[in-house]
Each structure stands twice: as structure tokens, then as C-alpha cells.
Design a protein around this motif. Structure first.
Motif, mmCIF file in Angstrom:
data_model
loop_
_atom_site.group_PDB
_atom_site.id
_atom_site.type_symbol
_atom_site.label_atom_id
_atom_site.label_comp_id
_atom_site.label_asym_id
_atom_site.label_seq_id
_atom_site.Cartn_x
_atom_site.Cartn_y
_atom_site.Cartn_z
ATOM 1 N N LYS A 521 0.862 -1.186 0.000
ATOM 2 C CA LYS A 521 0.000 0.000 0.000
ATOM 3 C C LYS A 521 0.897 1.235 0.000
ATOM 4 O O LYS A 521 1.902 1.290 0.690
ATOM 5 C CB LYS A 521 -0.930 -0.003 1.211
ATOM 6 N N ILE A 522 0.497 2.238 -0.786
ATOM 7 C CA ILE A 522 1.402 3.322 -1.156
ATOM 8 C C ILE A 522 0.838 4.675 -0.738
ATOM 9 O O ILE A 522 -0.339 4.973 -0.978
ATOM 10 C CB ILE A 522 1.618 3.320 -2.687
ATOM 11 N N SER A 568 -9.355 -0.737 4.456
ATOM 12 C CA SER A 568 -9.789 -1.361 3.204
ATOM 13 C C SER A 568 -8.614 -1.998 2.462
ATOM 14 O O SER A 568 -7.708 -1.291 1.995
ATOM 15 C CB SER A 568 -10.464 -0.319 2.304
ATOM 16 N N PRO A 569 -8.610 -3.307 2.300
ATOM 17 C CA PRO A 569 -7.530 -3.976 1.546
ATOM 18 C C PRO A 569 -7.500 -3.579 0.077
ATOM 19 O O PRO A 569 -6.470 -3.688 -0.577
ATOM 20 C CB PRO A 569 -7.853 -5.469 1.709
ATOM 21 N N SER A 570 -8.639 -3.120 -0.441
ATOM 22 C CA SER A 570 -8.698 -2.805 -1.873
ATOM 23 C C SER A 570 -8.073 -1.455 -2.202
ATOM 24 O O SER A 570 -7.709 -1.206 -3.351
ATOM 25 C CB SER A 570 -10.155 -2.814 -2.344
ATOM 26 N N LYS A 571 -7.948 -0.570 -1.210
ATOM 27 C CA LYS A 571 -7.353 0.747 -1.468
ATOM 28 C C LYS A 571 -5.837 0.597 -1.539
ATOM 29 O O LYS A 571 -5.183 0.258 -0.562
ATOM 30 C CB LYS A 571 -7.748 1.735 -0.364
ATOM 31 N N SER A 589 -1.267 1.775 7.497
ATOM 32 C CA SER A 589 -1.451 0.582 6.665
ATOM 33 C C SER A 589 -0.537 0.607 5.447
ATOM 34 O O SER A 589 -0.336 -0.411 4.786
ATOM 35 C CB SER A 589 -2.914 0.454 6.220
ATOM 36 N N ALA A 590 0.038 1.786 5.133
ATOM 37 C CA ALA A 590 0.925 1.912 3.968
ATOM 38 C C ALA A 590 2.353 1.526 4.348
ATOM 39 O O ALA A 590 2.834 1.888 5.419
ATOM 40 C CB ALA A 590 0.894 3.342 3.440
#
Length: 723
Positions: A521-522, A568-571, A589-590
Motif C-alpha cells: 500500500k502506497i 480497506s484492503p482494496s485501497k 497501513s501503507a
């Protein structure tokens, strides 16, 4: 009544810190003067002095009121503790009938109301990231701050202490020692180490707040929270109050002794001044003096003494070719300064405190070759009369005069592109000519380095400026104007999202492709809103799921964006402005951080990185800073390194490699870093930073502290350097 968790009350107060930055604390139990209240107009917001049920009071945010009302309440006497408890109990006492027994139906209704309220609070908290910072981290017991035998005993309530990490307990002890010794100081922990909660725990202790005595006063207040801007405007009124202690968040804003904010804050009537900041020094060593002289006046001597005894020796001792005597002198002064600072400042890094709880961080610099089109436009810009005037300012004037060009015929640039617009109302120039051109020219060069679209006219600007920017774009694009879609700003989706004319976006495309395939995640940062718009189109074209936050994002939506991205895992990507600040932007999370364009102030980029690398991060964080190779961005980066080294030396007493010959604010030793000629050098055919490192290694000054590796990114023409 069920015991109230004091910490949960204080958590709701923390949300104010995004806009409120100065805590002014009155003396406990002492009436304050209110004679200065009349000049401040009162607003129309309601402020009830009637006690309300505690079950409702707990979940409410502090009521809005004017500055005058806050000060009026400071001037009112405090209710005795017994009366406060009685007043609170009156609001929460369960209903009874005439015989003194509780009415069963009313009791059921009361319990249902409380249950409903608790559910509402749970719903408000749903989705918020649980960072672990509010979990119990220690035993449920108070933290005693006062010395053995000292009366009264000052202690942090168990309800707060049990949630503090060990370094935070140490910070609270430091704050209390400052308070007890009646002088100020700085809590200079890295961003994300909990300076706010340390300040809250300290206040809870000195104001003797615990889970039994919740600090709710109906006839007086103990703490006034205000913003920098409000204090700057109303400082003359607030300075008439004898404050017990003042706590200033983001205290690095007091770095300029000539600013109105610094002068206003210097009028605060208290010796107990506490500054909270993760960047004690940002650009110059003298900023360190200004901050320390505000919190503890005279602690570092006079300004001239500090400059002569510390500032100059430390800077000159860091020169790459400094004589050994200079280096030894700088080392001695550094050790002396650190010893003095230890009394007034506590500075901890993440590595020293919570490093064992995290997976670490790696900082990389990616030198991105500009596209051929970018190089042509960059060189064309350097040939403009405006920049040539600056570069040749010290040459003899062509008219035969013994004066320099800047002192004679070339002080103004009527045939330039930028100068005529700046002086459209003063054709004879200004007192700063031609140096008034430096910043506008640097802005244009930085835009070219990042994306050619940035130098085109902005439709939101005045028509006169749009016309001038279109003229400038035509001048530097030259025969390539059609390749970039003309000299007017484009909204063509396919054109803006294409990477072929932007070296940084070519590198970004390859990096993100490899990260996305691994589930990384970025965080993607840019200083420019227009650049964020272009990057957004790029992300859409590539099919990445992303969120975006910049200065236009409403404050009440920011936390939900952060929570959604973290949960959100999709983001995959969070597109964010480097200037976006405020509490709660914890994007843990990033695990990949990209800073698209560097900032002159290294603290800005470090703060951006720390949005991800903070307590609660469970993965190894890798940071990539993109630089346009051969552009003045390399010079910006080198100056960042220089400033960070000076900060490490002056604040932490570290030993740093001596890479640079330049000395800040010294015309005799401008070296490769400072001076106008360095800013506008043509570096497009050389790797400026690499040359400095290679020269350092050839001179045999390597001490094993810096390891540099280079490799080619596949088919990108981009040089990757890990520092």
C-alpha cells in the motif's frame, strides 16, 4: 455512578489540536483578572452555565465560546471539589419516588437511555483505526512525579498511566521537573511518539485530576486552548493574565525572532513555557537559539554570544576542507551545547524509543533522468534574460563602467519574460532588483523538473497573469510547443496521464507496478495541487484504487478517508498533499512512501514520511524520494542533507560526514551549495549528488557511516541511490 475514564475524556480533547495549538493554563484555584475583556467582541454562540447530566456531558465536545467568555470563566471562582461532585451526582442521580425508593419504570428508562448513548458512541468510533496506543501498556497504578517526602504528592492518574509507554512516562517526568523548577523547556520527540498525551498526563497530574474527580467546572475553567492566529491577534489581552504555564504545540513556528507570532508569544506572563515539536531545528542553528530563548530566556546567553560561540564554529567545522583545528573546535563546542541543552530539552527518536516495536524504515533517493523534452525546456529556461541577469550579476558592466552589472545597466530586465510582469506597475524596478527574480525563476524551474504541464497558465488566475504565463510557456517550449499540446493548460485525460514526457512519472510507473503485484500500500505525496491532479489521472488510467486528501478536503471528512484507507484492503494508493497537516493522519497501513517533489525545508518531507512510519506500523516502511537528475532539485536535496546534518550535530551531538564545502550564510565559502550562481547552474548532463559522494570517497574521508549503492531501473534510464 460508574467510574469515568479520564483518559477517554481527554481523547476527545485531542481532536482540537488540528486547529488549536496554544494551551494557556491558569493557576489552580486562583481567580484571574478579567479587566481586559471588554475590547474583545463576544460572538452569539450559546454557552450554558447550567449543569447537565454527566452521561451527556461526557460525550459532548467542549462548547464553542468567544475568547472573552473563556477569559470570564477563568476569572470566576472554582467550585469546591465536594460541590462539583454533588453537582455531577445531581445530574446523574437515578429518579426516586416520594418514599425515597427508585421508580422501577424510571430506572428502566434511565438505563435504556444510557445503553442507547453507549451504542451511539460505539457507532461513532466504528471504523477508527485501533493503533494500540490506547491499550493498557502498564500496570493500573498512578505514576508519582513528586520527590520523596514532597507534599502534596503529584501523580499521573492510573487511568492515564496504564496507557503510557515507558518513554512517555519519562517525558511526563521531564515536563514536571521543568514545572517544579519554574522554568521552561522543549519536548522535542519525533513525530508520532505521543507528545500530546505526555502533555495531557502532565496537566492531569499538576491539576490533581483522576478518575474520581473529572475536571468539569460550571463556574470556572482552568485551561484556555487557542490557535496561533487567535493569540497573535489577541495577544495584548491574553498577556495581561498571569498564567501558571503555557504549552505551545508545533513550537518550531517560533523559529523567527522577528515574526509577529514570536513577539506576541514573548509577552506571555509565565516562566513556565513548554514547547512541543518534532523538528527543533529546521533550517539554521540560530532557529534553535530562538526557540530555547523563548521557552527559557537567557538559557543560551545572548543572541550574539550564541552565534559567535556555537553557530559559526559548528558551521565552519563541517566544511569538507576545514582545517583540523576548526574540526576540533567544532567538536568541543558541539559537546558543550548538547550538555547545556540537556537541561532544557528532551529529544528522542523512534529508533531509540519504539524501534523494537516496529519493523524499521529505509530511506531511498531516486534520481530520475528528465525526458529529452524536459531537458530542452530546462536549458531554454536557463537562457532567458531574467536568469542570465542573475547569473552574470557580478561581471563587469558592458557599458565600460567600473561597476558590476547588477550595480549598473543590468539591475533591471525590461527585455525579460518574468521581470516585466513582476514590475508592471513600477517600470523603474524595485529596491530588490534583480534579486526579486530568484524565487519566481526557481518556481518555474521546479515545475519544469516535475512536469511540463505545470508551467502552463492556470485558468483560476487573473487574465493578465494567464496571458503572461502563456507567453512564458511559448518562450521556453519553442519549437516543441505542439509536443506538449500547446501553451494553454490541458485537461486531456490521455495526454496528462501519459508518462512519456515526464522522467519522474516513468520511474513511478515502474515502481508502482512492482509494488502492486506484491500487495503493498502506497502513500504518494506532492507539494503541488496541480501535480496531484495529474497523478490522479495517471492512477485512474492504470486502474489503481486510491483516496485523495489535500487542502480543499473538508476537515470533517479527513479522518474517514484515513480510516477507510487503513481498513480497506482494496485501497492501494493514498494521494496526499505534502502540506496536509493536522492530527490523525496516521496512515500506518501503507508500507511504501513516495515523495514526488522535494521541499526546501527537510522537516516537511520528514513529516510526510512519518504519516506511515509511526506507532502502530506492522510492516517495514520503504521511502522513495524522486529527484529530477541534473536539475536544481539535486541542489535542493543536497541542501536538505546539509541542514539535517547541522541539526543532528547541534541538537543531538552526532558526528556527520563532511560532504560539502559550502557554509550557510557565508559569502566567502558558498561552495557548491549556496549562492545564486549555484542555483541556476546547468546540471542537466551531470549527476551532481553522485559527484559530491565520489569526491568525498576519493579524499579518503569515508568513515563507514554512509553506504551508497547504485543500480539501473529496468529500461527507465533512472539511477537509483540508497542512502
Amino acid at each position: 455512578m460508574k467510574k469515568l475514564d479520564l483518559y477517554s475524556r481527554f481523547r476527545s480533547r485531542i481532536e482540537l489540536k488540528a486547529v488549536e495549538s496554544v494551551f494557556l493554563i491558569s493557576k489552580p484555584g486562583k481567580s484571574q483578572t478579567s479587566k481586559a475583556l471588554s475590547p474583545v467582541p463576544e460572538n452569539t454562540s450559546s454557552f450554558s452555565h447550567e449543569p447537565e447530566p454527566a452521561a451527556l456531558t461526557i460525550s459532548r465536545k467542549p462548547p464553542k465560546s468567544s475568547l472573552s467568555k473563556q477569559l470570564q470563566r477563568l476569572g470566576e471562582p472554582f467550585l469546591p471539589l465536594s460541590q462539583q461532585n454533588e453537582s455531577l451526582n445531581a445530574g446523574t442521580r437515578q429518579p426516586q419516588n416520594s418514599q425515597g425508593h427508585r421508580n422501577e419504570a424510571q430506572v428502566v428508562k434511565f438505563e435504556e437511555g444510557r445503553e442507547k448513548e453507549e451504542k451511539e458512541r460505539e457507532f461513532e468510533d466504528f471504523g477508527r483505526t485501533k493503533l494500540g496506543q490506547f491499550d493498557h501498556t502498564g500496570p493500573f497504578e498512578p505514576l508519582v512525579l513528586s520527590l520523596l517526602g514532597e507534599v502534596p504528592v503529584i501523580r499521573v492518574p492510573a487511568s492515564i498511566n496504564c496507557r503510557l509507554l515507558e518513554h512517555q512516562r519519562e517525558g511526563v517526568r521531564f515536563l514536571y521537573k521543568l514545572y517544579r523548577d519554574s522554568h521552561g523547556g522543549v519536548l522535542g520527540d519525533d513525530m508520532g511518539l505521543g507528545k500530546t498525551i505526555q502533555a495531557i498526563a502532565f496537566l492531569a497530574a499538576v491539576f490533581e485530576k483522576d478518575e474520581e474527580s473529572v475536571g468539569v467546572h460550571y463556574s470556572g475553567v482552568e485551561i484556555l486552548i487557542t490557535s496561533f492566529d487567535t493569540y497573535r491577534i489577541h495577544g495584548s489581552i491574553l498577556s495581561e493574565v498571569d498564567w501558571e504555564v503555557v504549552i505551545v504545540d508545533e513550537a518550531h513556528r517560533l523559529k523567527n525572532e522577528k515574526s509577529k507570532l514570536y513577539l506576541a508569544c514573548s509577552e506571555i506572563k509565565t516562566r513556565k513555557r513548554i514547547g512541543l515539536t518534532g523538528t527543533v531545528m529546521q533550517n539554521k542553528i540560530m532557529e534553535l537559539f530562538n526557540l530555547l530563548d523563548w521557552v527559557a530566556p537567557g538559557s543560551l546567553g545572548s543572541r550574539e554570544h550564541f552565534r559567535e560561540f556555537y553557530d559559526e564554529p559548528l558551521k565552519h567545522g563541517q566544511r569538507s576542507t576545514a582545517p583540523e583545528s576548526f574540526v576540533r573546535k567544532a567538536d568541543k563546542r558541539k559537546e558543550h551545547l548538547v550538555a547545556v541543552l540537556r537541561k532544557y530539552m528532551l529529544r528522542r527518536t523512534k529508533e531509540e524509543t519504539i524501534g523494537h516495536l516496529m519493523m524499521g524504515k529505509e530511506d531511498n533517493v531516486v534520481f530520475c533522468s528528465m525526458s529529452e523534452l524536459q531537458k530542452r525546456v530546462y536549458r531554454s529556461m536557463l537562457q532567458l534574460p531574467d536568469i542570465q541577469c542573475l547569473v552574470n550579476k557580478d561581471l563587469p558592466c558592458s557599458c565600460g563602467s567600473p561597476l558590476k552589472q547588477v550595480e549598473c545597466c543590468k539591475r533591471i530586465v525590461p527585455d525579460g519574460i518574468i521581470w516585466p510582469y513582476l514590475h508592471r506597475d513600477s517600470p523603474e524596478g524595485c529596491d530588490s532588483c534583480p534579486y526579486c527574480l530568484v524565487l519566481p525563476c526557481l518556481v518555474k524551474l521546479q515545475q519544469i523538473s516535475n512536469h511540463l504541464e505545470l508551467i502552463k497558465p492556470n485558468p483560476r488566475d487573473e487574465l493578465d497573469k494567464q496571458k503572461k504565463d502563456a507567453e512564458f510557456a511559448s518562450a521556453v517550449f519553442g519549437p516543441d510547443v505542439d509536443l506538449v499540446g500547446g501553451n494553454a493548460q490541458s485537461e486531456n485525460f490521455m495526454g496528462l496521464s501519459d508518462v512519456k514526457h515526464c522522467g519522474k512519472m516513468q520511474a513511478l510507473e515502474k515502481l508502482m507496478f512492482s509494488w502492486a503485484s506484491r500487495g503493498d500500500k502506497i502513500l504518494l505525496f506532492s507539494y503541488s495541487v496541480r501535480m496531484l491532479d495529474i497523478l490522479e489521472k495517471f492512477l485512474i488510467r492504470k486502474g489503481y484504487s486510491f483516496s485523495r486528501l489535500d487542502g480543499s478536503t473538508p476537515s470533517n471528512l479527513r479522518q474517514s478517508l484515513v480510516d477507510d484507507f487503513n481498513s480497506s484492503p482494496s485501497k492501494q494508493v493514498f494521494l496526499i498533499s505534502t502540506r496536509a497537516g493536522g492530527l490523525g493522519l496516521n496512515l500506518v497501513s501503507a508500507n511504501r512512501v513516495v515523495i514526488f517533489d522535494p521541499n526546501w525545508n527537510p522537516a516537511q518531507d520528514l513529516q510526510a514520511q512519518d504519516r506511515s512510519f509511526r506507532y502502530g506500523q506492522k510492516r517495514h516502511v520503504v521511502v522513495f524520494r524522486l529527484l529530477a537528475a541534473g536539475s536544481f532539485e539535486e541542489l535542493v536535496y543536497s541542501r536538505q542533507v546539509y541542514k539535517q546534518q547541522l541539526s543532528n550535530i547541534a541538537v543531538s551531538g552526532k558526528i556527520e560526514n563532511r560532504y560539502f564545502e559550502g557554509v550557510q550564510d557565508c559569502k566567502e565559502f558558498q561552495g557548491e551549495l549556496f549562492g545564486i550562481c549555484n542555483l541556476f547552474r546547468d546540471l542537466s548532463d551531470e549527476l551532481f549528488t553522485s559527484k559530491i559522494i565520489e569526491l568525498h570517497e576519493k579524499q579518503g574521508k569515508g568513515d563507514g557511516q554512509c553506504s551508497t549503492t547504485k543500480q539501473e531501473l529496468p529500461q527507465s534510464g533512472t539511477c537509483f541511490s540508497s542512502s
